[in-house]
Design a protein around this motif. Structure first.
Motif, PDB file in Angstrom:
ATOM      1  N   PRO A 183     -15.102  84.768  23.454  1.00  0.00           N
ATOM      2  CA  PRO A 183     -14.592  83.474  22.993  1.00  0.00           C
ATOM      3  C   PRO A 183     -15.601  82.338  23.136  1.00  0.00           C
ATOM      4  CG  PRO A 183     -13.761  83.919  25.188  1.00  0.00           C
ATOM      5  CD  PRO A 183     -14.571  85.134  24.795  1.00  0.00           C
ATOM      6  N   PHE A 184     -16.857  82.599  22.819  1.00  0.00           N
ATOM      7  CA  PHE A 184     -17.906  81.589  22.874  1.00  0.00           C
ATOM      8  C   PHE A 184     -19.124  82.140  22.140  1.00  0.00           C
ATOM      9  CE2 PHE A 184     -17.461  83.765  27.039  1.00  0.00           C
ATOM     10  CZ  PHE A 184     -18.519  84.633  26.941  1.00  0.00           C
ATOM     11  N   GLY A 185     -20.116  81.309  21.959  1.00  0.00           N
ATOM     12  CA  GLY A 185     -21.366  81.734  21.346  1.00  0.00           C
ATOM     13  C   GLY A 185     -22.543  81.282  22.181  1.00  0.00           C
ATOM     14  N   TRP A 186     -23.736  81.621  21.716  1.00  0.00           N
ATOM     15  CA  TRP A 186     -24.977  81.144  22.318  1.00  0.00           C
ATOM     16  C   TRP A 186     -25.626  80.146  21.364  1.00  0.00           C
ATOM     17  CZ3 TRP A 186     -28.640  85.187  24.996  1.00  0.00           C
ATOM     18  CH2 TRP A 186     -28.027  85.662  26.168  1.00  0.00           C
ATOM     19  N   LEU A 187     -25.769  78.912  21.824  1.00  0.00           N
ATOM     20  CA  LEU A 187     -26.543  77.907  21.113  1.00  0.00           C
ATOM     21  C   LEU A 187     -27.982  78.008  21.597  1.00  0.00           C
ATOM     22  CD1 LEU A 187     -26.950  75.313  19.386  1.00  0.00           C
ATOM     23  CD2 LEU A 187     -26.228  74.011  21.407  1.00  0.00           C
ATOM     24  N   GLY A 188     -28.890  78.349  20.694  1.00  0.00           N
ATOM     25  CA  GLY A 188     -30.267  78.584  21.083  1.00  0.00           C
ATOM     26  C   GLY A 188     -31.245  77.697  20.353  1.00  0.00           C
ATOM     27  N   ILE A 189     -32.326  77.345  21.030  1.00  0.00           N
ATOM     28  CA  ILE A 189     -33.424  76.623  20.382  1.00  0.00           C
ATOM     29  C   ILE A 189     -34.744  77.300  20.715  1.00  0.00           C
ATOM     30  CG2 ILE A 189     -32.178  74.428  20.525  1.00  0.00           C
ATOM     31  CD1 ILE A 189     -34.355  73.525  22.542  1.00  0.00           C
ATOM     32  N   LEU A 190     -35.698  77.128  19.821  1.00  0.00           N
ATOM     33  CA  LEU A 190     -37.069  77.545  20.023  1.00  0.00           C
ATOM     34  C   LEU A 190     -37.905  76.275  20.072  1.00  0.00           C
ATOM     35  CD1 LEU A 190     -38.623  80.326  20.106  1.00  0.00           C
ATOM     36  CD2 LEU A 190     -39.139  79.940  17.693  1.00  0.00           C
ATOM     37  N   SER A 191     -38.816  76.172  21.040  1.00  0.00           N
ATOM     38  CA  SER A 191     -39.613  74.947  21.160  1.00  0.00           C
ATOM     39  C   SER A 191     -41.041  75.288  21.571  1.00  0.00           C
ATOM     40  CB  SER A 191     -38.997  73.997  22.202  1.00  0.00           C
ATOM     41  OG  SER A 191     -38.975  74.599  23.486  1.00  0.00           O
ATOM     42  N   ARG A 192     -41.971  74.483  21.101  1.00  0.00           N
ATOM     43  CA  ARG A 192     -43.382  74.677  21.483  1.00  0.00           C
ATOM     44  C   ARG A 192     -43.617  73.971  22.819  1.00  0.00           C
ATOM     45  NH1 ARG A 192     -45.528  77.275  17.378  1.00  0.00           N
ATOM     46  NH2 ARG A 192     -44.862  76.805  15.243  1.00  0.00           N
ATOM     47  N   THR A 193     -43.102  74.592  23.862  1.00  0.00           N
ATOM     48  CA  THR A 193     -43.205  74.059  25.213  1.00  0.00           C
ATOM     49  C   THR A 193     -43.534  75.196  26.169  1.00  0.00           C
ATOM     50  OG1 THR A 193     -40.814  74.367  25.476  1.00  0.00           O
ATOM     51  CG2 THR A 193     -41.569  72.172  24.833  1.00  0.00           C
ATOM     52  N   TYR A 222     -34.545  78.928  24.639  1.00  0.00           N
ATOM     53  CA  TYR A 222     -33.490  78.545  25.575  1.00  0.00           C
ATOM     54  C   TYR A 222     -32.127  78.688  24.911  1.00  0.00           C
ATOM     55  CZ  TYR A 222     -37.283  76.393  28.250  1.00  0.00           C
ATOM     56  OH  TYR A 222     -38.435  76.183  28.960  1.00  0.00           O
ATOM     57  N   TYR A 223     -31.129  79.016  25.738  1.00  0.00           N
ATOM     58  CA  TYR A 223     -29.757  79.176  25.247  1.00  0.00           C
ATOM     59  C   TYR A 223     -28.782  78.519  26.212  1.00  0.00           C
ATOM     60  CZ  TYR A 223     -31.758  83.080  22.526  1.00  0.00           C
ATOM     61  OH  TYR A 223     -32.520  83.860  21.696  1.00  0.00           O
ATOM     62  N   ILE A 224     -27.699  78.019  25.647  1.00  0.00           N
ATOM     63  CA  ILE A 224     -26.561  77.594  26.446  1.00  0.00           C
ATOM     64  C   ILE A 224     -25.284  78.123  25.800  1.00  0.00           C
ATOM     65  CG2 ILE A 224     -27.621  75.515  27.424  1.00  0.00           C
ATOM     66  CD1 ILE A 224     -26.102  73.855  25.335  1.00  0.00           C
ATOM     67  N   GLN A 225     -24.300  78.462  26.630  1.00  0.00           N
ATOM     68  CA  GLN A 225     -22.988  78.851  26.136  1.00  0.00           C
ATOM     69  C   GLN A 225     -22.335  77.644  25.473  1.00  0.00           C
ATOM     70  OE1 GLN A 225     -20.434  80.389  29.224  1.00  0.00           O
ATOM     71  NE2 GLN A 225     -18.569  79.996  28.050  1.00  0.00           N
ATOM     72  N   ALA A 226     -21.764  77.859  24.274  1.00  0.00           N
ATOM     73  CA  ALA A 226     -21.130  76.774  23.528  1.00  0.00           C
ATOM     74  C   ALA A 226     -20.046  77.367  22.638  1.00  0.00           C
ATOM     75  CB  ALA A 226     -22.163  76.031  22.673  1.00  0.00           C
ATOM     76  N   PRO A 227     -19.083  76.564  22.192  1.00  0.00           N
ATOM     77  CA  PRO A 227     -18.105  77.066  21.221  1.00  0.00           C
ATOM     78  C   PRO A 227     -18.813  77.597  19.987  1.00  0.00           C
ATOM     79  CG  PRO A 227     -17.389  74.955  22.120  1.00  0.00           C
ATOM     80  CD  PRO A 227     -18.802  75.169  22.592  1.00  0.00           C
ATOM     81  N   VAL A 228     -18.423  78.773  19.529  1.00  0.00           N
ATOM     82  CA  VAL A 228     -19.134  79.419  18.433  1.00  0.00           C
ATOM     83  C   VAL A 228     -18.990  78.636  17.132  1.00  0.00           C
ATOM     84  CG1 VAL A 228     -17.246  80.922  17.694  1.00  0.00           C
ATOM     85  CG2 VAL A 228     -19.629  81.696  17.443  1.00  0.00           C
ATOM     86  N   ASP A 229     -17.951  77.805  17.029  1.00  0.00           N
ATOM     87  CA  ASP A 229     -17.741  77.019  15.811  1.00  0.00           C
ATOM     88  C   ASP A 229     -18.260  75.592  15.941  1.00  0.00           C
ATOM     89  OD1 ASP A 229     -15.867  76.204  17.642  1.00  0.00           O
ATOM     90  OD2 ASP A 229     -14.138  76.349  16.289  1.00  0.00           O
ATOM     91  N   PRO A 260     -39.498  68.783  20.773  1.00  0.00           N
ATOM     92  CA  PRO A 260     -38.692  68.995  19.571  1.00  0.00           C
ATOM     93  C   PRO A 260     -38.411  70.485  19.346  1.00  0.00           C
ATOM     94  CG  PRO A 260     -40.582  67.571  19.120  1.00  0.00           C
ATOM     95  CD  PRO A 260     -40.795  68.151  20.464  1.00  0.00           C
ATOM     96  N   SER A 261     -37.223  70.787  18.882  1.00  0.00           N
ATOM     97  CA  SER A 261     -36.897  72.172  18.537  1.00  0.00           C
ATOM     98  C   SER A 261     -37.520  72.521  17.194  1.00  0.00           C
ATOM     99  CB  SER A 261     -35.383  72.379  18.478  1.00  0.00           C
ATOM    100  OG  SER A 261     -34.809  71.612  17.437  1.00  0.00           O
ATOM    101  N   ILE A 262     -37.953  73.770  17.044  1.00  0.00           N
ATOM    102  CA  ILE A 262     -38.471  74.232  15.759  1.00  0.00           C
ATOM    103  C   ILE A 262     -37.506  75.231  15.113  1.00  0.00           C
ATOM    104  CG2 ILE A 262     -40.873  73.793  16.297  1.00  0.00           C
ATOM    105  CD1 ILE A 262     -41.217  76.683  17.045  1.00  0.00           C
ATOM    106  N   GLU A 263     -36.451  75.586  15.838  1.00  0.00           N
ATOM    107  CA  GLU A 263     -35.374  76.425  15.291  1.00  0.00           C
ATOM    108  C   GLU A 263     -34.169  76.244  16.184  1.00  0.00           C
ATOM    109  OE1 GLU A 263     -32.739  79.824  14.728  1.00  0.00           O
ATOM    110  OE2 GLU A 263     -33.868  79.415  16.541  1.00  0.00           O
ATOM    111  N   LYS A 264     -32.980  76.177  15.561  1.00  0.00           N
ATOM    112  CA  LYS A 264     -31.749  75.959  16.322  1.00  0.00           C
ATOM    113  C   LYS A 264     -30.624  76.703  15.612  1.00  0.00           C
ATOM    114  CE  LYS A 264     -31.158  71.818  17.814  1.00  0.00           C
ATOM    115  NZ  LYS A 264     -30.934  70.337  17.737  1.00  0.00           N
ATOM    116  N   SER A 265     -29.822  77.446  16.372  1.00  0.00           N
ATOM    117  CA  SER A 265     -28.736  78.219  15.772  1.00  0.00           C
ATOM    118  C   SER A 265     -27.696  78.553  16.832  1.00  0.00           C
ATOM    119  CB  SER A 265     -29.274  79.509  15.146  1.00  0.00           C
ATOM    120  OG  SER A 265     -29.909  80.304  16.133  1.00  0.00           O
TER     121      SER A 265
END
Length: 390
Positions: A183-193, A222-229, A260-265
């Motif tokens: 009942p959740f998703g992973w909010l992820g970003i890619l960053s040049r860090t 990096y990822y954090i748990q977040a509502p999938v919607d 800054p994020s270079i990809e987020k999903s």
């Protein structure tokens, strides 16, 4: 309609399909790989890349491990955290084994290069792929450049993912599926860090799970748990970094580099297993047969273990021994279910569920405290994380 003949028709040109083709080709077994997307699309998919020891050895044995060994990041442990403090589980000390961080995109690129070097047949932009007569004399049809094509074959390997056509070709009265949707998703970003730590950090927190990972020494994931919607526009980069820092150990949060994020999903999480993984002349491989939540990094590694069992079975078949073919599903599923159990356990331990309440969260904190203090518990976790034997 043009007709081609091969021994094994492989549907799906991701890492499992390419690796199966590479291993069989080196053993003298002819293959054709059909991929519905173009190569740039396949290489543009962002995927995790924590490789178990068995996966590393499979890639080396297939002649595609040199860049992995030269550029991959060897990890001898991982960090587990709760209540904003963490500890390290030492894989090397507990099991004598390590993992390596090497992106799935890089694995796929290495496999493409190897297939090109050997003259392997990989057909891209293969639309409307269909499986015919898998119970008798199998063949596969597809459309490309406005024309229909047919591949006659001895066997079909379905490496085409969860949404592919292969699993759907097995009759409903034969196939059994088991699924758990989280009942959740992973909010992820890619960053040049720079990565926040030299090894991965898995964090349990009252606000939800967080993971600090990396692709290389200047590219972090990096990822954090977040509502999938959740809509992505709800999560500005600043909002993401603020939430991530709240969940990580305090010392890591204070020192980490942001940018800054270079990809987020946002990715949904599920556990899914299809049984059997063979029906007559059709085999299921990887995500076509099973999905695990990314906690514990089992997805690609499970696909590679399937390739191990299937490549071995087919090579033995052409040498006159059919035991491996007969037992492929049994052998693959035995490992799949163990990895599914570990992924489910680790996901349940590290995430907040809607019905956890105060008691549920305190139980998770207590289990993590026990993990920190118990060599036996750390050994069990380490054995599963570095990968059970094939």
């Amino acid at each position: 309609m043009t007709t081609t003949r091969t021994q094994v028709c492989i549907i799906g040109g991701g890492p499992s399909g390419l690796l199966l083709s590479q291993i069989l080709h080196r053993a003298g077994v002819d293959t054709i790989v059909l991929e519905r997307r173009n190569r740039d699309y396949v290489l543009g998919r962002i995927r995790a890349g924590v490789l178990e020891g068995g996966t590393m050895q499979m890639l080396r044995d297939a002649g595609v491990g040199a860049r992995m060994d030269a550029e991959g990041f060897v990890h001898s442990g991982t960090y587990v955290a709760t209540r904003n403090r963490g500890f390290r589980v030492d894989f090397q000390a507990m099991t004598g084994k390590q993992v390596i961080v090497y992106g799935q995109t890089e694995v796929t690129k290495d496999l493409y290069d190897a297939r090109d070097a050997m003259g392997g047949t990989v057909i891209h932009d293969a639309a409307d792929v269909a499986i015919h007569d898998a119970g008798g004399t199998p063949h596969v049809t597809y459309r490309r450049d406005g024309a229909q094509h047919r591949v006659d074959c001895d066997w079909i390997a379905g490496c085409d993912g969860f949404h592919g056509v292969s699993r759907k070709a097995i009759p409903d009265d034969v196939l059994r599926t088991t699924e758990q949707v989280y009942p959740f998703g992973w909010l992820g970003i890619l960053s040049r860090t720079k990565p926040a730590a030299p090894e991965l950090i898995y964090a349990n927190h009252d606000r939800g799970f967080a993971l600090a990972s990396m692709r290389n020494d200047q590219l972090s994931r990096y990822y954090i748990q977040a509502p999938v919607d959740d809509p992505l526009d709800k999560w500005s980069d600043d909002a993401f970094w603020d939430e991530l820092r709240r969940r990580l150990p305090d010392d890591v949060a204070q020192a980490m580099e942001t940018g800054p994020s270079i990809e987020k999903s946002i990715a949904p999480l599920r556990s899914f297993v299809a049984e059997p993984m063979r029906w007559n002349r059709l085999f299921l491989v990887g995500d076509a047969a099973h999905i695990v939540p990314p906690t514990g990094a089992k997805g690609l590694n499970l696909a590679v273990s399937d390739v191990h069992y299937l490549s071995q079975a087919l090579i033995e078949h052409y040498a006159g021994d059919d035991e491996g073919v007969a037992r492929y599903s049994e052998r693959a599923l035995a490992r799949v279910w163990k990895a599914t159990r570990f992924s489910w356990w680790f996901t349940t331990l590290m995430h907040r569920f809607p019905d956890d309440g105060h008691f549920g969260q305190r139980m998770k904190q207590a289990e993590i405290d026990y993990l920190e203090s118990s060599r036996a518990a750390q050994t069990v976790m380490a054995e599963n994380y570095v990968g059970l034997p094939f």
